[in-house]
Scaffold this motif. Structure first.
Motif, PDB file in Angstrom:
ATOM      1  N   THR A 162      19.990  42.895   2.421  1.00 38.18           N
ATOM      2  CA  THR A 162      20.074  42.885   3.887  1.00 38.18           C
ATOM      3  C   THR A 162      21.313  42.078   4.268  1.00 38.18           C
ATOM      4  O   THR A 162      21.516  40.965   3.740  1.00 38.18           O
ATOM      5  CB  THR A 162      18.807  42.256   4.495  1.00 38.18           C
ATOM      6  N   SER A 163      22.121  42.614   5.160  1.00 35.94           N
ATOM      7  CA  SER A 163      23.349  41.891   5.535  1.00 35.94           C
ATOM      8  C   SER A 163      23.082  40.869   6.650  1.00 35.94           C
ATOM      9  O   SER A 163      22.044  40.924   7.324  1.00 35.94           O
ATOM     10  CB  SER A 163      24.421  42.892   5.989  1.00 35.94           C
ATOM     11  N   ASP A 164      24.043  39.967   6.834  1.00 32.52           N
ATOM     12  CA  ASP A 164      24.022  38.943   7.908  1.00 32.52           C
ATOM     13  C   ASP A 164      22.860  37.950   7.824  1.00 32.52           C
ATOM     14  O   ASP A 164      22.392  37.453   8.849  1.00 32.52           O
ATOM     15  CB  ASP A 164      24.012  39.614   9.298  1.00 32.52           C
ATOM     16  N   ILE A 165      22.384  37.674   6.644  1.00 25.63           N
ATOM     17  CA  ILE A 165      21.276  36.711   6.513  1.00 25.63           C
ATOM     18  C   ILE A 165      21.850  35.297   6.385  1.00 25.63           C
ATOM     19  O   ILE A 165      22.738  35.050   5.571  1.00 25.63           O
ATOM     20  CB  ILE A 165      20.374  37.054   5.300  1.00 25.63           C
ATOM     21  N   SER A 166      21.321  34.365   7.201  1.00 25.10           N
ATOM     22  CA  SER A 166      21.772  32.960   7.155  1.00 25.10           C
ATOM     23  C   SER A 166      21.339  32.317   5.846  1.00 25.10           C
ATOM     24  O   SER A 166      20.197  32.512   5.404  1.00 25.10           O
ATOM     25  CB  SER A 166      21.153  32.158   8.293  1.00 25.10           C
ATOM     26  N   ALA A 167      22.244  31.525   5.308  1.00 23.86           N
ATOM     27  CA  ALA A 167      21.893  30.844   4.055  1.00 23.86           C
ATOM     28  C   ALA A 167      20.862  29.741   4.297  1.00 23.86           C
ATOM     29  O   ALA A 167      19.960  29.520   3.496  1.00 23.86           O
ATOM     30  CB  ALA A 167      23.149  30.262   3.423  1.00 23.86           C
ATOM     31  N   LEU A 168      21.011  29.034   5.429  1.00 25.35           N
ATOM     32  CA  LEU A 168      20.115  27.909   5.708  1.00 25.35           C
ATOM     33  C   LEU A 168      19.368  28.168   7.021  1.00 25.35           C
ATOM     34  O   LEU A 168      19.979  28.483   8.043  1.00 25.35           O
ATOM     35  CB  LEU A 168      20.931  26.604   5.823  1.00 25.35           C
ATOM     36  N   ASN A 169      18.071  28.006   6.946  1.00 26.99           N
ATOM     37  CA  ASN A 169      17.224  28.246   8.124  1.00 26.99           C
ATOM     38  C   ASN A 169      16.202  27.113   8.263  1.00 26.99           C
ATOM     39  O   ASN A 169      15.883  26.426   7.287  1.00 26.99           O
ATOM     40  CB  ASN A 169      16.492  29.578   7.959  1.00 26.99           C
ATOM     41  N   TYR A 170      15.702  26.976   9.483  1.00 20.20           N
ATOM     42  CA  TYR A 170      14.762  25.882   9.733  1.00 20.20           C
ATOM     43  C   TYR A 170      13.411  26.427  10.184  1.00 20.20           C
ATOM     44  O   TYR A 170      13.345  27.405  10.932  1.00 20.20           O
ATOM     45  CB  TYR A 170      15.329  24.946  10.797  1.00 20.20           C
ATOM     46  N   SER A 171      12.414  25.766   9.717  1.00 17.46           N
ATOM     47  CA  SER A 171      11.071  26.182  10.113  1.00 17.46           C
ATOM     48  C   SER A 171      10.212  24.975  10.454  1.00 17.46           C
ATOM     49  O   SER A 171      10.502  23.849  10.049  1.00 17.46           O
ATOM     50  CB  SER A 171      10.414  26.982   8.980  1.00 17.46           C
ATOM     51  N   GLY A 172       9.194  25.231  11.237  1.00 14.04           N
ATOM     52  CA  GLY A 172       8.246  24.177  11.602  1.00 14.04           C
ATOM     53  C   GLY A 172       6.928  24.426  10.904  1.00 14.04           C
ATOM     54  O   GLY A 172       6.569  25.565  10.614  1.00 14.04           O
ATOM     55  N   THR A 173       6.220  23.343  10.637  1.00  6.96           N
ATOM     56  CA  THR A 173       4.944  23.476   9.939  1.00  6.96           C
ATOM     57  C   THR A 173       3.884  22.646  10.657  1.00  6.96           C
ATOM     58  O   THR A 173       4.156  21.531  11.098  1.00  6.96           O
ATOM     59  CB  THR A 173       5.061  22.949   8.492  1.00  6.96           C
ATOM     60  N   PHE A 174       2.733  23.197  10.824  1.00 10.79           N
ATOM     61  CA  PHE A 174       1.587  22.366  11.203  1.00 10.79           C
ATOM     62  C   PHE A 174       0.329  22.863  10.513  1.00 10.79           C
ATOM     63  O   PHE A 174       0.251  24.026  10.089  1.00 10.79           O
ATOM     64  CB  PHE A 174       1.426  22.265  12.725  1.00 10.79           C
ATOM     65  N   GLY A 175      -0.590  21.975  10.411  1.00  8.23           N
ATOM     66  CA  GLY A 175      -1.825  22.328   9.731  1.00  8.23           C
ATOM     67  C   GLY A 175      -2.675  21.091   9.509  1.00  8.23           C
ATOM     68  O   GLY A 175      -2.457  20.067  10.138  1.00  8.23           O
ATOM     69  N   PHE A 176      -3.605  21.202   8.624  1.00  8.04           N
ATOM     70  CA  PHE A 176      -4.388  20.011   8.274  1.00  8.04           C
ATOM     71  C   PHE A 176      -4.714  20.051   6.783  1.00  8.04           C
ATOM     72  O   PHE A 176      -4.587  21.085   6.130  1.00  8.04           O
ATOM     73  CB  PHE A 176      -5.639  19.873   9.139  1.00  8.04           C
ATOM     74  N   GLY A 177      -5.022  18.874   6.285  1.00 12.46           N
ATOM     75  CA  GLY A 177      -5.266  18.789   4.857  1.00 12.46           C
ATOM     76  C   GLY A 177      -6.567  18.074   4.550  1.00 12.46           C
ATOM     77  O   GLY A 177      -6.944  17.138   5.246  1.00 12.46           O
TER      78      GLY A 177
END
Lengths: 461, 186
Positions: free
Chosen positions: A399-414
């Protein structure tokens, strides 16, 4: 002086005693305003007091904690037999003897100092009793100056006793042994406390390994021009397995910071495009079978085949096996070529994820429960497009134009279950969603998300 | 009596209506008390405010034993005393010798209004005013005054004597003014 000439207090009193003067009209409002301010101040003082108390308690606890960390627990110094040996004196005698020592020490202070300095090299300190006393001071050794003064005092007492009553020295000094020694059970208690303390300190760090079966999907939107020639976007997600290593540091009583390194995969599948399902291309009898075909417009440019798909333009390495390229369709506004294949199509991305997560402990028991939230940096390490599924899957391109570095958020419980002081197992349902589109093109907005249950084993130290 | 008890209870729970009722009951009288201890109306109002703030914040401690008015009044006097102790100002002793021979009687004082007498008291130096007030209006003896004010009993006695002399002089001055004014009006 005539009594009448005196200022008559009585008349002053009578005239002014019951004096009533209406105060200024707004006085009560002023009083009420001040009462409100006072209430607020009391509340602030109350909160501040609580905060101050919490800080003091925390500081004291921390101080105690670190002090104990440095405490050296020596091997048992006084055995029961030693203690028994030093117990023959009657309590009354011991009191008398101690008094005598104290008195003697006080009266003859100057003389003792002089004598002690003369006997600096004497071997009095080598007596068994004195050595055991000295050993005792090793236990609480924190301030060398203080210990020195204790030893000097003992030295002086011994010098004095030896000088005036050599024969009685053992008897007189011996009761001292009872005074500073620890009993065996006390030593055991100290050792136990020390062990507990060490464990608490060790549990500040946790390393773990976890794997997570999960479900991943995506939210996407596309520009109008792009979507005209796009594959049919299948919104159904895919199931996959992630995994990685984590390091957790307990920063405060209830707050931990976790990082680590995880491998994760995210992808999407495209179904058959309904684009060509019309009478123009297929006879009505063929329509049904045509539905099973993947048939989407492609552009042939510079010898490369390009296809608009959900996550971005797929650049084909070559024509896939068992696929047919239908060319020169006369279509309005779209590409004139179409790829026909029986198989479905997928775009798959592999990420290395480094998260920074905060864990807030809400239940701190054998089964501990944490709330989890944080951010992750995701590096794209794999970018593959496939036709087909499972073992029949065929790599077709990227797939073309894919960013090398991306950011994501996480939430949940443990949920963490302690197997022992060192080992625990955890189950952490987490939701991870990308904050940016992983495709740089303005025509494509593609944000994957993933729900996973991270199941792991952790080592506490 | 029951009503007063209810008002006290409501004041204790912070009911502002009850506080206003209590204020309206005692404020004019207490303002009169504060005026005697203050140098002017402004200071008296300050003391009245301070006093009522204390009354409302401490009314839980009032156990309905004894007079509520007496309790409120004690608070007002204590506010004035506290201020006196904090300031602890030194004032020059006034020359009073010349007025000892002045003669006047109860009749003279009776011709002077309460408001004028109040002004006479307010003009006293803080210490004389305090001793005079505590002795004449609060009924304290010199021992109690010396303890409250942090002075010796001898100082208390001499201050009272001087306060009386100054008041005597001022009253004579006022009396002559009264006479002059009456001549004008005649």
């Amino acid at each position: 002086m005539n009594k009448k000439e005196q200022i008559p207090d009585k008349i002053f009193r009578e005239k002014l005693e019951g004096l009533t003067v209406p105060p200024p009209p707004d006085t009560f409002q002023k009083i009420q305003a001040r009462l409100k301010i006072k209430k607020r101040k009391v509340a602030i003082i109350w909160y501040r007091s609580i905060a101050a108390a919490a800080i003091i308690v925390f500081a004291l606890t921390a101080g105690w904690f670190f002090n104990n960390e440095n405490k050296v627990i020596p091997p048992e110094i006084n055995t029961i037999s030693e203690i028994q040996e030093t117990k023959p004196q009657k309590p009354e005698n011991r009191v008398e003897e101690r008094n005598e020592i104290v008195i003697s020490e006080t009266i003859n202070n100057e003389r003792l100092i002089a004598e002690a300095s003369q006997n600096e090299n004497s071997d009095i300190l080598k007596t068994e009793n004195t050595i055991s006393i000295m050993d005792e001071y090793v236990i609480t050794e924190k301030t060398p100056v203080r210990n020195e003064s204790h030893l000097n005092l003992l030295k002086r007492i011994n010098v004095f006793l030896k000088s005036i009553k050599p024969a009685d020295v053992p008897d007189l000094v011996q009761p001292q042994n009872n005074y500073p020694s620890f009993h065996t059970y006390e030593n055991e208690l100290i050792a136990l406390n020390s062990a507990n303390t060490v464990n608490k300190i060790e549990n500040k760090w946790k390393v773990g390994f976890s794997i997570s079966p999960g479900y991943s999907s995506q939210n996407s939107s596309h520009s109008e021009v792009y979507s005209k020639n796009m594959t049919y976007s299948n919104k159904e997600g895919t199931s996959d397995i992630n995994g990685g290593f984590s390091v957790e540091y307990k920063a405060a009583k209830r707050l931990s910071i976790e990082s680590g390194i995880y491998y994760s995969q995210n992808g999407q599948q495209s179904g058959n495009s309904p684009l060509f399902f019309n009478d123009q291309f297929f006879a009505s009898s063929e329509k049904e079978s045509a539905v099973d075909y993947f048939n989407t417009p492609v552009e042939i440019s510079d010898g490369k085949m390009l296809m608009n798909s959900t996550a971005g333009i797929i650049v084909f390495d070559g024509t896939p096996e068992n696929a047919e390229l239908s060319a020169n369709f006369d279509r309005n506004g779209g590409y004139s070529n179409a790829l026909l294949t029986e198989s479905e199509f997928s775009q798959v991305f592999d990420f290395i994820e480094i998260p920074v997560l905060l864990k807030y402990n809400i239940i701190d028991k054998k089964i501990a429960v944490d709330l989890i939230g944080g951010l992750s940096a995701n590096w794209v390490v794999g970018n593959n497009a496939y036709i087909g599924e499972g073992s029949d899957r065929e790599y077709i391109g990227k797939t073309s134009d894919i960013s090398a570095l991306n950011y994501s958020g996480t939430f949940g419980f443990g949920v963490d279950y302690a197997l022992s002081k060192k080992l625990s197992v955890s189950v952490e349902p987490r939701f991870n969603y990308f904050l940016n589109s992983i495709n740089k093109s303005s025509a494509v907005n593609y944000k994957p998300y993933r729900m996973g249950i991270y199941t792991g084993i952790n080592y506490n130290f | 009596m029951e009503d007063l008890r209810k008002i006290v209870e409501d004041c204790a729970s912070g009911n502002s209506k009850a506080q206003e009722t209590l204020y309206n009951m005692f404020a004019p009288k207490m303002y009169g008390v504060c005026l005697r201890y203050a140098k002017d109306r402004e200071e008296a109002e300050d003391n009245l405010q301070d006093g009522f703030v204390k009354v409302f914040t401490n009314i839980k401690k009032f156990r309905n034993e004894g007079s509520l008015e007496g309790w409120v009044r004690r608070i007002m006097v204590n506010v004035s005393l506290e201020k006196f102790r904090k300031q602890n100002l030194l004032y020059p002793v006034e020359d009073i010798g010349k007025y000892d021979s002045q003669k006047f009687s109860d009749e003279i004082i009776e011709q002077i209004s309460a408001d004028e007498l109040l002004k006479v008291i307010q003009q006293l130096t803080p210490r004389y005013k305090m001793v005079f007030n505590l002795y004449v209006f609060e009924g304290m003896n010199h021992k109690e005054i010396s303890e409250k004010m942090g002075i010796s009993m001898g100082t208390s006695k001499s201050n009272l004597a001087r306060a009386r002399d100054i008041l005597k002089r001022k009253v004579v001055e006022l009396y002559s003014d009264v006479k002059t004014n009456s001549n004008y009006s005649a």
